[in-house]
Design a protein around this motif. Structure first.
Motif, PDB file in Angstrom:
ATOM      1  N   GLY A  87       0.817  -1.205   0.000  1.00 50.37           N
ATOM      2  CA  GLY A  87       0.000   0.000   0.000  1.00 50.37           C
ATOM      3  C   GLY A  87       0.853   1.259   0.000  1.00 50.37           C
ATOM      4  N   MET A  88       0.180   2.398   0.015  1.00 47.00           N
ATOM      5  CA  MET A  88       0.864   3.690  -0.043  1.00 47.00           C
ATOM      6  C   MET A  88       0.206   4.673   0.907  1.00 47.00           C
ATOM      7  SD  MET A  88       1.225   4.168  -4.163  1.00 47.00           S
ATOM      8  CE  MET A  88      -0.382   3.480  -4.574  1.00 47.00           C
ATOM      9  N   SER A  89       0.999   5.642   1.341  1.00 44.94           N
ATOM     10  CA  SER A  89       0.477   6.725   2.164  1.00 44.94           C
ATOM     11  C   SER A  89      -0.348   7.664   1.286  1.00 44.94           C
ATOM     12  CB  SER A  89       1.635   7.510   2.789  1.00 44.94           C
ATOM     13  OG  SER A  89       2.332   8.216   1.760  1.00 44.94           O
ATOM     14  N   PRO A  90      -1.250   8.454   1.888  1.00 49.52           N
ATOM     15  CA  PRO A  90      -2.015   9.418   1.097  1.00 49.52           C
ATOM     16  C   PRO A  90      -1.106  10.391   0.324  1.00 49.52           C
ATOM     17  CG  PRO A  90      -2.965   9.205   3.280  1.00 49.52           C
ATOM     18  CD  PRO A  90      -1.687   8.414   3.286  1.00 49.52           C
ATOM     19  N   GLU A  91       0.018  10.763   0.928  1.00 50.04           N
ATOM     20  CA  GLU A  91       0.954  11.678   0.262  1.00 50.04           C
ATOM     21  C   GLU A  91       1.546  11.022  -0.990  1.00 50.04           C
ATOM     22  OE1 GLU A  91       0.161  12.479   4.280  1.00 50.04           O
ATOM     23  OE2 GLU A  91       1.379  10.785   3.635  1.00 50.04           O
ATOM     24  N   ARG A  92       1.878   9.768  -0.881  1.00 46.96           N
ATOM     25  CA  ARG A  92       2.450   9.036  -2.014  1.00 46.96           C
ATOM     26  C   ARG A  92       1.421   8.907  -3.142  1.00 46.96           C
ATOM     27  NH1 ARG A  92       5.113   7.901  -5.712  1.00 46.96           N
ATOM     28  NH2 ARG A  92       5.674   5.823  -6.366  1.00 46.96           N
ATOM     29  N   VAL A  93       0.178   8.594  -2.781  1.00 43.45           N
ATOM     30  CA  VAL A  93      -0.889   8.476  -3.783  1.00 43.45           C
ATOM     31  C   VAL A  93      -1.049   9.802  -4.528  1.00 43.45           C
ATOM     32  CG1 VAL A  93      -3.373   8.141  -4.124  1.00 43.45           C
ATOM     33  CG2 VAL A  93      -2.112   6.614  -2.594  1.00 43.45           C
ATOM     34  N   GLU A  94      -0.981  10.906  -3.782  1.00 44.40           N
ATOM     35  CA  GLU A  94      -1.161  12.217  -4.386  1.00 44.40           C
ATOM     36  C   GLU A  94      -0.093  12.528  -5.435  1.00 44.40           C
ATOM     37  OE1 GLU A  94      -1.548  16.353  -2.283  1.00 44.40           O
ATOM     38  OE2 GLU A  94      -2.948  14.910  -1.409  1.00 44.40           O
ATOM     39  N   GLN A  95       1.124  12.011  -5.249  1.00 42.48           N
ATOM     40  CA  GLN A  95       2.237  12.287  -6.164  1.00 42.48           C
ATOM     41  C   GLN A  95       2.410  11.208  -7.233  1.00 42.48           C
ATOM     42  OE1 GLN A  95       5.497  12.433  -3.453  1.00 42.48           O
ATOM     43  NE2 GLN A  95       5.116  14.553  -2.847  1.00 42.48           N
ATOM     44  N   LEU A  96       1.551  10.230  -7.219  1.00 45.75           N
ATOM     45  CA  LEU A  96       1.745   9.036  -8.034  1.00 45.75           C
ATOM     46  C   LEU A  96       1.953   9.307  -9.521  1.00 45.75           C
ATOM     47  CD1 LEU A  96       1.918   6.130  -7.147  1.00 45.75           C
ATOM     48  CD2 LEU A  96      -0.494   5.870  -7.664  1.00 45.75           C
TER      49      LEU A  96
END
Length: 169
Positions: free
Chosen positions: A91-100
């Motif tokens: 999985g990923m953190s919300p911050e990581r998802v935002e920069q995906l």
């Protein structure tokens, strides 16, 4: 180069390639939930396969100790098809998802960080959308919606024949 393609066949071919990739180990379970009948879309088959390959490889890389990657396809309202890539990875953190989808964003897999920005651009070029849901330790679900009824863009070609092969899960 848009032609009428069977998107189910594009998924099957990509998953077959993935099964033979050195990244996939016995601890990985690859599951395809696809209709038996062809589902035609107007698309560039090479670009569509690139989307599927990148999403599937990222899912495998997010499951270093094994896990399940499920790929499903369903028809949704407004003459669209929905392809869902779901993994049981880290999985990923919300911050990581935002920069995906940003080019050169920090890659957890050691890649260039270009893969998903290219995926995003291809999906936009096909008048589609992509959505990512992820939670650390719980895996990731990526949803791609594409139009299933584009006028065939002036092309006058026969639909791509299905190989008719079966695939193991």
């Amino acid at each position: 180069n848009f032609t009428e393609i069977d998107i189910c066949e594009a998924i099957r071919e990509t998953m077959k390639l993935l099964r033979h990739s050195p990244d996939v180990r016995p601890e990985h379970d690859l599951v395809e939930e696809l209709p038996h009948d062809p589902v035609f879309v107007s698309a560039d088959v090479t670009q569509i396969k690139q989307i599927f390959w990148n999403l599937a490889r990222n899912a495998i890389n997010a499951m270093p100790d094994g896990g399940t990657l499920s790929v499903s396809l369903t028809r949704v309202p407004n003459q669209r098809v929905r392809i869902i890539f779901s993994d049981t990875g880290v999985g990923m953190s919300p911050e990581r998802v935002e920069q995906l989808f940003e080019p050169f964003s920090n890659s957890t897999t050691g890649g260039t960080g270009l893969g998903l920005s290219i995926v995003y651009q291809i999906i936009r070029d096909h008048q589609g959308t992509i959505n990512v849901r992820s939670a650390e330790g719980e895996g990731t679900v990526i949803t791609v919606d594409l139009p299933s009824d584009n006028a065939s863009m002036g092309e006058d070609q026969e639909p791509k024949a299905s190989s008719g092969g079966t695939s193991a899960s």
